[in-house]
Design a protein around this motif. Sequence first.
Motif, PDB file in Angstrom:
ATOM      1  N   GLY A 167       0.829  -1.193   0.000  1.00 38.22           N
ATOM      2  CA  GLY A 167       0.000   0.000   0.000  1.00 38.22           C
ATOM      3  C   GLY A 167       0.866   1.245   0.000  1.00 38.22           C
ATOM      4  N   ASP A 168       0.632   2.137  -0.951  1.00 35.21           N
ATOM      5  CA  ASP A 168       1.413   3.371  -1.071  1.00 35.21           C
ATOM      6  C   ASP A 168       0.501   4.557  -0.764  1.00 35.21           C
ATOM      7  OD1 ASP A 168       2.907   5.576  -1.801  1.00 35.21           O
ATOM      8  OD2 ASP A 168       3.530   4.782  -3.745  1.00 35.21           O
ATOM      9  N   ASP A 169       0.699   5.146   0.416  1.00 33.64           N
ATOM     10  CA  ASP A 169      -0.106   6.304   0.820  1.00 33.64           C
ATOM     11  C   ASP A 169       0.736   7.583   0.861  1.00 33.64           C
ATOM     12  OD1 ASP A 169       1.449   6.066   3.109  1.00 33.64           O
ATOM     13  OD2 ASP A 169      -0.160   5.287   4.367  1.00 33.64           O
ATOM     14  N   SER A 170       1.848   7.591   0.107  1.00 28.32           N
ATOM     15  CA  SER A 170       2.801   8.704   0.186  1.00 28.32           C
ATOM     16  C   SER A 170       2.331   9.970  -0.511  1.00 28.32           C
ATOM     17  CB  SER A 170       4.148   8.270  -0.402  1.00 28.32           C
ATOM     18  OG  SER A 170       4.021   7.890  -1.768  1.00 28.32           O
ATOM     19  N   TRP A 171       1.178   9.925  -1.177  1.00 30.05           N
ATOM     20  CA  TRP A 171       0.625  11.133  -1.808  1.00 30.05           C
ATOM     21  C   TRP A 171       0.389  12.215  -0.768  1.00 30.05           C
ATOM     22  CZ3 TRP A 171       0.507  12.659  -6.638  1.00 30.05           C
ATOM     23  CH2 TRP A 171      -0.406  13.622  -7.080  1.00 30.05           C
ATOM     24  N   TYR A 172       0.021  11.800   0.456  1.00 33.20           N
ATOM     25  CA  TYR A 172      -0.093  12.714   1.597  1.00 33.20           C
ATOM     26  C   TYR A 172       0.975  12.351   2.616  1.00 33.20           C
ATOM     27  CZ  TYR A 172      -4.858  13.669  -0.145  1.00 33.20           C
ATOM     28  OH  TYR A 172      -5.946  13.993  -0.914  1.00 33.20           O
ATOM     29  N   ASP A 173       1.203  13.250   3.562  1.00 29.26           N
ATOM     30  CA  ASP A 173       2.132  12.936   4.645  1.00 29.26           C
ATOM     31  C   ASP A 173       1.496  11.902   5.572  1.00 29.26           C
ATOM     32  OD1 ASP A 173       0.284  14.283   6.234  1.00 29.26           O
ATOM     33  OD2 ASP A 173       1.566  16.008   6.619  1.00 29.26           O
ATOM     34  N   MET A 353      -5.263  20.146  -1.708  1.00 26.00           N
ATOM     35  CA  MET A 353      -4.853  21.478  -2.159  1.00 26.00           C
ATOM     36  C   MET A 353      -3.364  21.698  -1.935  1.00 26.00           C
ATOM     37  SD  MET A 353      -7.981  24.105  -1.251  1.00 26.00           S
ATOM     38  CE  MET A 353      -8.531  23.409   0.315  1.00 26.00           C
ATOM     39  N   GLY A 354      -2.854  21.215  -0.799  1.00 21.71           N
ATOM     40  CA  GLY A 354      -1.421  21.321  -0.539  1.00 21.71           C
ATOM     41  C   GLY A 354      -0.610  20.544  -1.553  1.00 21.71           C
ATOM     42  N   GLN A 355      -1.066  19.343  -1.895  1.00 16.68           N
ATOM     43  CA  GLN A 355      -0.370  18.525  -2.882  1.00 16.68           C
ATOM     44  C   GLN A 355      -0.449  19.167  -4.269  1.00 16.68           C
ATOM     45  OE1 GLN A 355       1.802  16.304  -4.699  1.00 16.68           O
ATOM     46  NE2 GLN A 355       1.394  15.212  -2.787  1.00 16.68           N
ATOM     47  N   PHE A 356      -1.610  19.660  -4.639  1.00 19.44           N
ATOM     48  CA  PHE A 356      -1.840  20.217  -5.966  1.00 19.44           C
ATOM     49  C   PHE A 356      -1.006  21.481  -6.205  1.00 19.44           C
ATOM     50  CE2 PHE A 356      -4.236  22.846  -9.005  1.00 19.44           C
ATOM     51  CZ  PHE A 356      -4.436  21.948 -10.038  1.00 19.44           C
ATOM     52  N   GLU A 360       2.986  18.966  -1.726  1.00 20.78           N
ATOM     53  CA  GLU A 360       3.071  18.401  -0.377  1.00 20.78           C
ATOM     54  C   GLU A 360       1.670  18.259   0.191  1.00 20.78           C
ATOM     55  OE1 GLU A 360       5.973  20.025   2.455  1.00 20.78           O
ATOM     56  OE2 GLU A 360       4.383  19.986   3.976  1.00 20.78           O
ATOM     57  N   GLY A 361       1.239  17.030   0.401  1.00 22.33           N
ATOM     58  CA  GLY A 361      -0.100  16.773   0.918  1.00 22.33           C
ATOM     59  C   GLY A 361      -0.131  16.833   2.425  1.00 22.33           C
ATOM     60  N   LYS A 365       0.581  22.946   4.341  1.00 17.84           N
ATOM     61  CA  LYS A 365       0.591  23.462   2.982  1.00 17.84           C
ATOM     62  C   LYS A 365      -0.821  23.698   2.457  1.00 17.84           C
ATOM     63  CE  LYS A 365       4.974  23.859   2.241  1.00 17.84           C
ATOM     64  NZ  LYS A 365       5.571  25.206   2.054  1.00 17.84           N
ATOM     65  N   GLY A 366      -1.746  22.823   2.824  1.00 17.81           N
ATOM     66  CA  GLY A 366      -3.128  23.005   2.384  1.00 17.81           C
ATOM     67  C   GLY A 366      -3.764  24.236   2.989  1.00 17.81           C
ATOM     68  N   LEU A 367      -3.529  24.471   4.272  1.00 17.39           N
ATOM     69  CA  LEU A 367      -4.070  25.664   4.920  1.00 17.39           C
ATOM     70  C   LEU A 367      -3.413  26.923   4.370  1.00 17.39           C
ATOM     71  CD1 LEU A 367      -4.324  24.383   8.602  1.00 17.39           C
ATOM     72  CD2 LEU A 367      -6.199  24.748   6.987  1.00 17.39           C
ATOM     73  N   GLU A 368      -2.160  26.793   3.943  1.00 14.71           N
ATOM     74  CA  GLU A 368      -1.488  27.924   3.289  1.00 14.71           C
ATOM     75  C   GLU A 368      -2.210  28.284   1.995  1.00 14.71           C
ATOM     76  OE1 GLU A 368       2.788  28.564   1.077  1.00 14.71           O
ATOM     77  OE2 GLU A 368       2.804  27.513   3.024  1.00 14.71           O
ATOM     78  N   VAL A 369      -2.614  27.271   1.232  1.00 15.16           N
ATOM     79  CA  VAL A 369      -3.378  27.515   0.014  1.00 15.16           C
ATOM     80  C   VAL A 369      -4.713  28.179   0.345  1.00 15.16           C
ATOM     81  CG1 VAL A 369      -4.544  26.445  -1.953  1.00 15.16           C
ATOM     82  CG2 VAL A 369      -2.297  25.605  -1.226  1.00 15.16           C
TER      83      VAL A 369
END
Length: 506
Positions: A167-173, A353-356, A360-361, A365-369
Motif C-alpha cells: 500500500g502506497d499512501d505517500s501522496w499525503y504525509d 490542495m497542498g499537494q496540488f 506536499e499533501g 501546505k493546504g491551509l497555506e493555500v
Amino acid sequence: MNDKVNLKKVFILFFIVAVACMPFSNGEKALFVVASDELTDVPSNGSLDYKIDQLLEDERLDGAITAVSIRKASDGELLYSHDGDIQVHPASNQKMLTAISALETLGPDYRFSTEVLTDGELKGKVLQGNLYVKGKGDPTLLKEDFDQFAKELKQQGIHKIKGNLVGDDSWYDDVRLSTDLNWDDEWNYTGAQISALTISPNEDYDAGTVIVEVYPGEKAGDSPVVNLTPKTDYLTIVNKAETVGKGEAKNISIDREHGTNNIIIEGEIPVDGSRSRAWRTVWEPTGYALDVFKKSLEEQGIELIGNSNVTVGITPEEATVLTSKQSMTIEDLFIPFMKLSNNGHGEVLVKEMGQFVHGEGSWSKGLEVMREELSQHDLNMDSILLRDGAGMSHKNLIPADQITKLLYEVQDASWYPVFENALPVAGEPDRLVGGTLRNRMTGESTKGNVKAKTGSLTGVNTLSGYVTSTDGEKLIFSIMMNNYISGSMTPVQDAIATVLAEHEFE
C-alpha cells in the motif's frame, strides 16, 4: 406579541422524533430523539434591526457570545451586525471556507485517483513481483472498487502473486489527525484518520471508518452477533456483551480502544431487541484498505504465494499501471461533504490542495493555500485563524461579518452554482437535499428557501447561508453562537432566519 403564539407557548410541549443517518460535527449516526426547546416568538412588526434585537434578548443566550451578520446579496450592503466583528469559532461553517478554496484551486471537475501497479512481470499465471496500490486521496473508494480491481487483474491472467502486496499512501504525509482534534474524539467517525489510501464502508463516504452492527444471540446468555461492513480481519472484536431475556432493556456500547483496532462491545441486548449500529474509525486506515483489497483478490481466486507479505511502501517510478480508478468529481463529492457535513472530506480537500499547489499533501501546505485563496476575496485575514478543513478545531476563528462578506464575494465565480447547490436546504426531507437542515424550518416561508451550512461543537452552534425575503430580496446571513453551556441554540437561529424570510423591505 402575537396572542396565538403565546397560547402555543403556554399549552404546547412537543417533541420532535428524528430518525437520522447523517454526520454532524460531533454527532452520531443513530436513532436519536430531540426534545424541542421553548418555542421562539418571531416578531412580525418593526424594523429588521428591532426584530433581530428582540430575538437576541432570549435568555438562552445569557453568558454566550452571539455574532450575527446580515447583508444584501445584490450589493453586499451590511444591513445588520451584532458583534459581527468579534472572532468566534465557526464549527462546521469552516467547511464553507474549505469548499470555496477547493473550488477555486482544484475546480468542480477535479477527481481523485487510485492506481494498481507492478514492478514485476507476468509469467504464465504468476505475477513475479510486487503489486502496489497507490492511493491519491480518494475518500470514495468502496469494497466494490477493490472487487473491480481484482476482477480486472484476473482478466489480465493473474492468478498468483509471488511478491508483496504494498500500500502506497505517500501522496499525503503520514500525519493522520488534524492538530486540534481531541484525543477522545478520534474513535468516532467524525474524527477519522486521513490517509491517501483509505476505504469507505458505504456511500456516505466516511473514509477510514467501519460499520459495526450488534445483533442479539439466539437465546439469553449467548454472546451477541457482531458484523463489520466491510468485512475485515484488520480489526479485532472484543465481545464482552450478553444477550438477555425478551423485553429487557438494551444497553450496548461500541467503542474502539485508543491507539488500537480493538472494537470493544459491552452491555446487554434482549433476544427480541433491535440491532445496535455505529460507525467507528480505524487506526491506520492504509492497512485497513489493504486488508479489504487482499480479500477481494482472494474472492477472485488470486493468492499471494511464497514469502509474500502485506505491507506499506513506495511505488517505484518504473512500475507499470495495471488498472486504475478515478473518483466522482468534486462537484458530486460536495453533496455528501456539505449536506451531511462530512469531516473527513474537509481534511482530504485541505491536503489535496497542498499537494496540488505545493507538491506536499499536508495540513500546513493546504491551509497555506486556503489563506492565499481567501485573501483574494478582500477579507481581513488578520481576523481569521485557520486550523483545519472541517471545523472540529476549537481554535478556528472568523468574524460573522467576514463570513457574509465571503458569501457575497463568491457569487460571481463560475463555480458558485456548485457551491450553493451543496448547501443544506431547510425542510427538504431528502437527506441528500435537506442534509443537516432537513428537519428544521419546515414552515412555508423557510422550507426550500433557507440554504445554509450548519455547525455544531460543544459550546458552539452556527448557521450561515442565504435566504430570500417575502418581497424577493436575497439575503446573506451568519449566526454564530459560542461559549454557551447548555440548551439548544437552533430555535433562535431558526427564528432569525424566519424573520429574514418573512421580512418586507420598504
